[in-house]
Design a protein around this motif. Structure first.
Motif, PDB file in Angstrom:
ATOM      1  N   ASN A   1       0.843  -1.195   0.000  1.00  0.00           N
ATOM      2  CA  ASN A   1       0.000   0.000   0.000  1.00  0.00           C
ATOM      3  C   ASN A   1       0.881   1.248   0.000  1.00  0.00           C
ATOM      4  OD1 ASN A   1      -2.001   1.906   0.243  1.00  0.00           O
ATOM      5  ND2 ASN A   1      -2.899   1.073   2.122  1.00  0.00           N
ATOM      6  N   PRO A   2       1.559   1.533  -1.123  1.00  0.00           N
ATOM      7  CA  PRO A   2       2.466   2.679  -1.157  1.00  0.00           C
ATOM      8  C   PRO A   2       1.825   3.992  -0.737  1.00  0.00           C
ATOM      9  CG  PRO A   2       2.825   1.311  -3.084  1.00  0.00           C
ATOM     10  CD  PRO A   2       1.605   0.774  -2.392  1.00  0.00           C
ATOM     11  N   ALA A   3       0.575   4.232  -1.160  1.00  0.00           N
ATOM     12  CA  ALA A   3      -0.071   5.509  -0.828  1.00  0.00           C
ATOM     13  C   ALA A   3      -0.171   5.703   0.675  1.00  0.00           C
ATOM     14  CB  ALA A   3      -1.458   5.570  -1.478  1.00  0.00           C
ATOM     15  N   GLU A   4      -0.412   4.635   1.419  1.00  0.00           N
ATOM     16  CA  GLU A   4      -0.504   4.740   2.874  1.00  0.00           C
ATOM     17  C   GLU A   4       0.859   5.070   3.480  1.00  0.00           C
ATOM     18  OE1 GLU A   4      -2.006   4.729   6.765  1.00  0.00           O
ATOM     19  OE2 GLU A   4      -2.996   4.917   4.811  1.00  0.00           O
ATOM     20  N   ALA A   5       1.921   4.497   2.925  1.00  0.00           N
ATOM     21  CA  ALA A   5       3.264   4.812   3.415  1.00  0.00           C
ATOM     22  C   ALA A   5       3.574   6.292   3.214  1.00  0.00           C
ATOM     23  CB  ALA A   5       4.303   3.955   2.703  1.00  0.00           C
ATOM     24  N   TYR A   6       3.285   6.812   2.028  1.00  0.00           N
ATOM     25  CA  TYR A   6       3.543   8.230   1.761  1.00  0.00           C
ATOM     26  C   TYR A   6       2.706   9.105   2.705  1.00  0.00           C
ATOM     27  CZ  TYR A   6       4.887   5.963  -2.673  1.00  0.00           C
ATOM     28  OH  TYR A   6       5.416   5.130  -3.629  1.00  0.00           O
ATOM     29  N   LYS A   7       1.456   8.706   2.898  1.00  0.00           N
ATOM     30  CA  LYS A   7       0.554   9.465   3.758  1.00  0.00           C
ATOM     31  C   LYS A   7       1.084   9.535   5.190  1.00  0.00           C
ATOM     32  CE  LYS A   7      -4.186   9.242   5.603  1.00  0.00           C
ATOM     33  NZ  LYS A   7      -5.457   8.441   5.579  1.00  0.00           N
ATOM     34  N   GLN A   8       1.577   8.411   5.687  1.00  0.00           N
ATOM     35  CA  GLN A   8       2.039   8.401   7.076  1.00  0.00           C
ATOM     36  C   GLN A   8       3.312   9.215   7.260  1.00  0.00           C
ATOM     37  OE1 GLN A   8       1.681   5.342   9.791  1.00  0.00           O
ATOM     38  NE2 GLN A   8       0.025   4.276   8.774  1.00  0.00           N
TER      39      GLN A   8
END
Length: 316
Positions: free
Chosen positions: A233-240
């Motif tokens: 889930n790359p988008a979640e990593a960037y978000k965090q």
């Protein structure tokens, strides 16, 4: 838990047990016409890598590339020792990292300033690498392994000598520490925890954001963390990373006002970072006896040092 995880055909993650802890650091083995190992971790991790290779029936003589995302010792400190036993391997690194791998004295001094008396236990020995065995890898340069390839990108933020690689076989990115530290202890929970890796002494949140924006343009479908493992889930990593970064920096600015003594500033900030993370976890239903709380202090102390170093440089 197995020390080896198959991520795709001919693609494996080996748990290298940095700090003698499971699921702390990852090495990745890519088996193609040419075999590559990505990240060696520190020298005490070598037995875990060799054991993993043995289990996969890969001889040390078969390794042709040893690649590191950056030269911090928990990613590259064991490279020289490993290469002593891999006669056919070439070392691949960012151009800024070459001199430090040939003569690691400054790396050693820097790590000792952070880890003090624990240095020998965590990192010794640091073995120099012959310059003739090193490839300086350029931005957007492609390394063919045979059927598949790695495309390299210079991705500053965590360090100026940081590279990331897009793997054509999976459309996954080897991110090193650019997208921070991922806590695999949370895999069975309803939330993930990924925090920015802000260790000294080249941390820069602005260039880290630029690197994350590059990742978004590359549209990778999964990330391969240095700490730890594959994440889908790359988008979640960037978000965090984007969520925690301003909070960490705000607490760092407070730490600069509580004392002029660096050790006291670090203690204050380390405490505040742990409080932020603990509150977040408990607000999301993670009980106080969860294993993640044991791992967090390994990261917050080093992150505190890096944030203060960055803020001091910014203010001068």
């Amino acid at each position: 838990m197995s020390r080896i995880q198959q991520l795709a055909p001919n693609f494996y993650c080996i748990d290298t047990h940095d700090l003698n802890r499971e699921q702390r650091t990852s090495s990745y083995l890519l088996i193609d016409e040419k075999i590559a190992l990505i990240e060696t971790s520190a020298s005490p991790s070598m037995p875990y890598i060799v054991e993993g290779l043995d289990e996969l029936h890969i001889a040390l003589e078969d390794i042709q590339y040893v690649i590191v995302t950056h030269i911090h010792l928990d990613h590259a400190g064991g490279s020289g020792l490993f290469l002593q036993n891999c006669p056919n391997a070439t070392f691949v690194v960012h151009p800024r990292g070459v001199s430090h791998m040939v003569d690691p004295s400054r790396l050693i001094a820097s790590a000792k300033s952070v880890y003090g008396t624990e240095f020998d236990r965590l990192f010794d020995p640091i073995v120099p690498i012959d310059s003739e065995r090193i490839i300086e890898i350029g931005h957007e340069e492609v390394l063919s392994l045979g059927q598949h390839q790695l495309t390299f990108y210079h991705t500053e933020g965590h360090a100026k000598h940081h590279v990331s690689m897009l793997y054509s076989a999976t459309n996954g990115l080897f991110v090193g520490d650019t997208t921070g530290v991922r806590y695999p202890e949370m895999e069975s929970e309803s939330i993930d925890l990924i925090i920015p890796s802000t260790s000294p002494n080249q941390y820069d949140p602005d260039t880290m954001e630029q690197s994350i924006q590059l990742y978004e343009k590359l549209n990778a479908t999964e990330l391969y963390f240095g700490h730890f493992g594959a994440y889908k889930n790359p988008a979640e990593a960037y978000k965090q990373v984007r969520y925690w970064t301003p909070l960490f920096l705000a607490e760092g600015k407070k730490a600069l006002t509580v004392s002029s003594d660096f050790k006291e500033q670090v203690h204050f900030l380390d405490t505040r970072l742990k409080e932020l993370l603990h509150n977040y976890l408990q607000e999301n239903g993670i009980p106080k006896n969860h294993p993640v709380y044991e791992t967090i202090p390994f990261d917050t102390i080093v992150s505190a040092m890096g944030i203060l170093d960055y803020l001091e440089k910014k203010n001068t």
